[in-house]
Scaffold this motif. Sequence first.
Motif, PDB file in Angstrom:
ATOM      1  N   GLY A   1       0.810  -1.217   0.000  1.00 46.48           N
ATOM      2  CA  GLY A   1       0.000   0.000   0.000  1.00 46.48           C
ATOM      3  C   GLY A   1       0.840   1.262   0.000  1.00 46.48           C
ATOM      4  O   GLY A   1       0.464   2.271  -0.612  1.00 46.48           O
ATOM      5  N   HIS A   2       1.983   1.239   0.682  1.00 48.07           N
ATOM      6  CA  HIS A   2       2.883   2.401   0.673  1.00 48.07           C
ATOM      7  C   HIS A   2       3.305   2.767  -0.750  1.00 48.07           C
ATOM      8  O   HIS A   2       3.532   3.940  -1.066  1.00 48.07           O
ATOM      9  N   GLU A   3       3.438   1.748  -1.609  1.00 50.68           N
ATOM     10  CA  GLU A   3       3.924   1.977  -2.971  1.00 50.68           C
ATOM     11  C   GLU A   3       2.813   2.389  -3.931  1.00 50.68           C
ATOM     12  O   GLU A   3       3.089   2.753  -5.068  1.00 50.68           O
ATOM     13  N   PHE A   4       1.565   2.327  -3.502  1.00 47.09           N
ATOM     14  CA  PHE A   4       0.434   2.568  -4.389  1.00 47.09           C
ATOM     15  C   PHE A   4       0.192   4.068  -4.520  1.00 47.09           C
ATOM     16  O   PHE A   4      -0.189   4.733  -3.560  1.00 47.09           O
ATOM     17  N   VAL A   5       0.410   4.588  -5.713  1.00 49.52           N
ATOM     18  CA  VAL A   5       0.260   6.025  -5.971  1.00 49.52           C
ATOM     19  C   VAL A   5      -0.583   6.205  -7.224  1.00 49.52           C
ATOM     20  O   VAL A   5      -0.367   5.532  -8.238  1.00 49.52           O
ATOM     21  N   ILE A   6      -1.561   7.097  -7.148  1.00 48.04           N
ATOM     22  CA  ILE A   6      -2.407   7.414  -8.300  1.00 48.04           C
ATOM     23  C   ILE A   6      -2.420   8.922  -8.491  1.00 48.04           C
ATOM     24  O   ILE A   6      -2.629   9.676  -7.535  1.00 48.04           O
ATOM     25  N   GLU A   7      -2.163   9.356  -9.720  1.00 48.19           N
ATOM     26  CA  GLU A   7      -2.319  10.762 -10.071  1.00 48.19           C
ATOM     27  C   GLU A   7      -3.749  10.936 -10.588  1.00 48.19           C
ATOM     28  O   GLU A   7      -4.111  10.391 -11.630  1.00 48.19           O
ATOM     29  N   ARG A   8      -4.550  11.683  -9.841  1.00 49.57           N
ATOM     30  CA  ARG A   8      -5.973  11.771 -10.166  1.00 49.57           C
ATOM     31  C   ARG A   8      -6.227  12.390 -11.534  1.00 49.57           C
ATOM     32  O   ARG A   8      -7.306  12.210 -12.102  1.00 49.57           O
TER      33      ARG A   8
ATOM     34  N   GLN B   1     -10.381   8.297  -0.784  1.00 53.90           N
ATOM     35  CA  GLN B   1     -10.520   9.621  -0.181  1.00 53.90           C
ATOM     36  C   GLN B   1      -9.271  10.047   0.592  1.00 53.90           C
ATOM     37  O   GLN B   1      -8.929  11.224   0.623  1.00 53.90           O
ATOM     38  N   LYS B   2      -8.602   9.103   1.225  1.00 51.11           N
ATOM     39  CA  LYS B   2      -7.471   9.422   2.103  1.00 51.11           C
ATOM     40  C   LYS B   2      -6.148   8.923   1.550  1.00 51.11           C
ATOM     41  O   LYS B   2      -5.210   8.687   2.318  1.00 51.11           O
ATOM     42  N   LEU B   3      -6.040   8.781   0.238  1.00 54.97           N
ATOM     43  CA  LEU B   3      -4.825   8.222  -0.357  1.00 54.97           C
ATOM     44  C   LEU B   3      -3.599   9.045   0.030  1.00 54.97           C
ATOM     45  O   LEU B   3      -3.444  10.185  -0.390  1.00 54.97           O
ATOM     46  N   HIS B   4      -2.763   8.469   0.873  1.00 51.66           N
ATOM     47  CA  HIS B   4      -1.512   9.094   1.345  1.00 51.66           C
ATOM     48  C   HIS B   4      -1.751  10.485   1.930  1.00 51.66           C
ATOM     49  O   HIS B   4      -0.967  11.412   1.704  1.00 51.66           O
ATOM     50  N   LYS B   5      -2.832  10.628   2.721  1.00 49.59           N
ATOM     51  CA  LYS B   5      -3.144  11.914   3.348  1.00 49.59           C
ATOM     52  C   LYS B   5      -3.039  11.892   4.868  1.00 49.59           C
ATOM     53  O   LYS B   5      -2.982  12.943   5.493  1.00 49.59           O
TER      54      LYS B   5
ATOM     55  N   ALA C   1      -5.063  -4.310   5.358  1.00 47.72           N
ATOM     56  CA  ALA C   1      -3.639  -3.987   5.461  1.00 47.72           C
ATOM     57  C   ALA C   1      -3.191  -3.142   4.272  1.00 47.72           C
ATOM     58  O   ALA C   1      -2.447  -2.161   4.421  1.00 47.72           O
ATOM     59  N   PHE C   2      -3.660  -3.482   3.083  1.00 47.54           N
ATOM     60  CA  PHE C   2      -3.334  -2.699   1.891  1.00 47.54           C
ATOM     61  C   PHE C   2      -3.856  -1.273   2.025  1.00 47.54           C
ATOM     62  O   PHE C   2      -3.155  -0.306   1.705  1.00 47.54           O
ATOM     63  N   VAL C   3      -5.090  -1.122   2.515  1.00 45.93           N
ATOM     64  CA  VAL C   3      -5.682   0.209   2.673  1.00 45.93           C
ATOM     65  C   VAL C   3      -4.928   1.022   3.717  1.00 45.93           C
ATOM     66  O   VAL C   3      -4.745   2.236   3.559  1.00 45.93           O
TER      67      VAL C   3
ATOM     68  N   THR D   1      -1.457   5.945   4.491  1.00 39.46           N
ATOM     69  CA  THR D   1      -0.269   6.529   5.116  1.00 39.46           C
ATOM     70  C   THR D   1       0.359   7.569   4.212  1.00 39.46           C
ATOM     71  O   THR D   1       0.662   7.289   3.046  1.00 39.46           O
ATOM     72  N   ARG D   2       0.561   8.751   4.750  1.00 34.93           N
ATOM     73  CA  ARG D   2       1.192   9.809   3.963  1.00 34.93           C
ATOM     74  C   ARG D   2       2.684   9.562   3.843  1.00 34.93           C
ATOM     75  O   ARG D   2       3.372   9.356   4.843  1.00 34.93           O
TER      76      ARG D   2
END
Length: 364
Positions: A12-19, A139-143, A183-185, A190-191
């Motif tokens: 999950g730490h590695e999961f990044v999406i550019e909206r 909603q809280k992706l890396h926030k 666990a993935f979420v 996590t920011r």
Amino acid sequence: MFALSFLMVNVGHEFVIERSKLGNYAQDYLVAMSAAGLPWIFVALWLHFALPNSGLAWGSALLMARFAAPTSAGILFNMLEAAGFKETWLFRKAQILAIFDDLDTILLMIPLKMYLVGFKWELSFDAVFVTLCLGLAWQKLHKIRLQSSWRWTMFYAGLITACCEGLCFFTQGRIHIEVLLPAFVMGCMTRICAPEDDWCELLDEKREEDAKSLVSTLFMLLVGMSMPSLFTAAGHLTAGQMVYHVTVVSLLMILGKMMLLFCYRKEANLRTRLALSLGMCPRGEVGAGVIAISLGLGMQGPAVAVAVLSLAANLVLSTGFIMMIDRLMRSELPAEPSAPAELPAASATARNPRLRQRESKAWI
């Protein structure tokens, strides 16, 4: 479950999406779903039709064969980075596809369980829980400010495992939430530390990688110890038959990933697409987690032995896949600029920009 939870938080730490690129991600998700779906269907067909006198029923075959679908993000990322491909299109695309097919596997486990055990009201709780988890991840992706060192990640993994297992215990097994998605979420929410963040803990990348390697090793060891005796599970299969079935299943796992040869033709040449296909071949912790879940649901017989040995064979072949990628792509790597003799070696601090900034200032 604790070790699997730890590994999934790191995914999950590695999961990044550019909206701003959701259209591209939708295409990538469909590609990843197809690249995971073909090996799954191929292996399920083989387990259902080809195992002599012991072919699994469709539900069991579909559940057990899902181990063949997800790419091992941890193995893939570490090996490609070590081979010097981190700044290439190949690495960026493989990173997206590997995480997407892991996510696809996690989400598909719920309908597969429904297909296997039939619809029960308890499974509707799973559906609601999955919906809430996906909403939180979006909603809280890396926030959310959460520390991400290996010690804190172990704490999160322990908390998630205790909650999932506790819920199963107090409902007498009627509601059982797998640790994969929560666990993935947790990792997704996590920011990731930015250079201006003073609240972040400075990470020692070597210790972080050592901890992940140790937990991965422990997880695979425990999965192996959880397996029934392969001699007992093999049943009436002879050694020659076992080798034959493991070989065919291993080839089907690779063949399914070759569908990537027909994708991204406008973005990459044939050599690069072949390298991408090979990069998606290693399987690891998520596939092993699927086997462990299948055993918990009562899977048994020769199919279990074939699945376990096929996963082990694939792990052995992982280095070969990366070596083939290296041969295909080495000539396309950009030339490295010459550096002065006193320039310090690059540090492995990609996950913590603050640490990079501190090292840079110290050198200046």
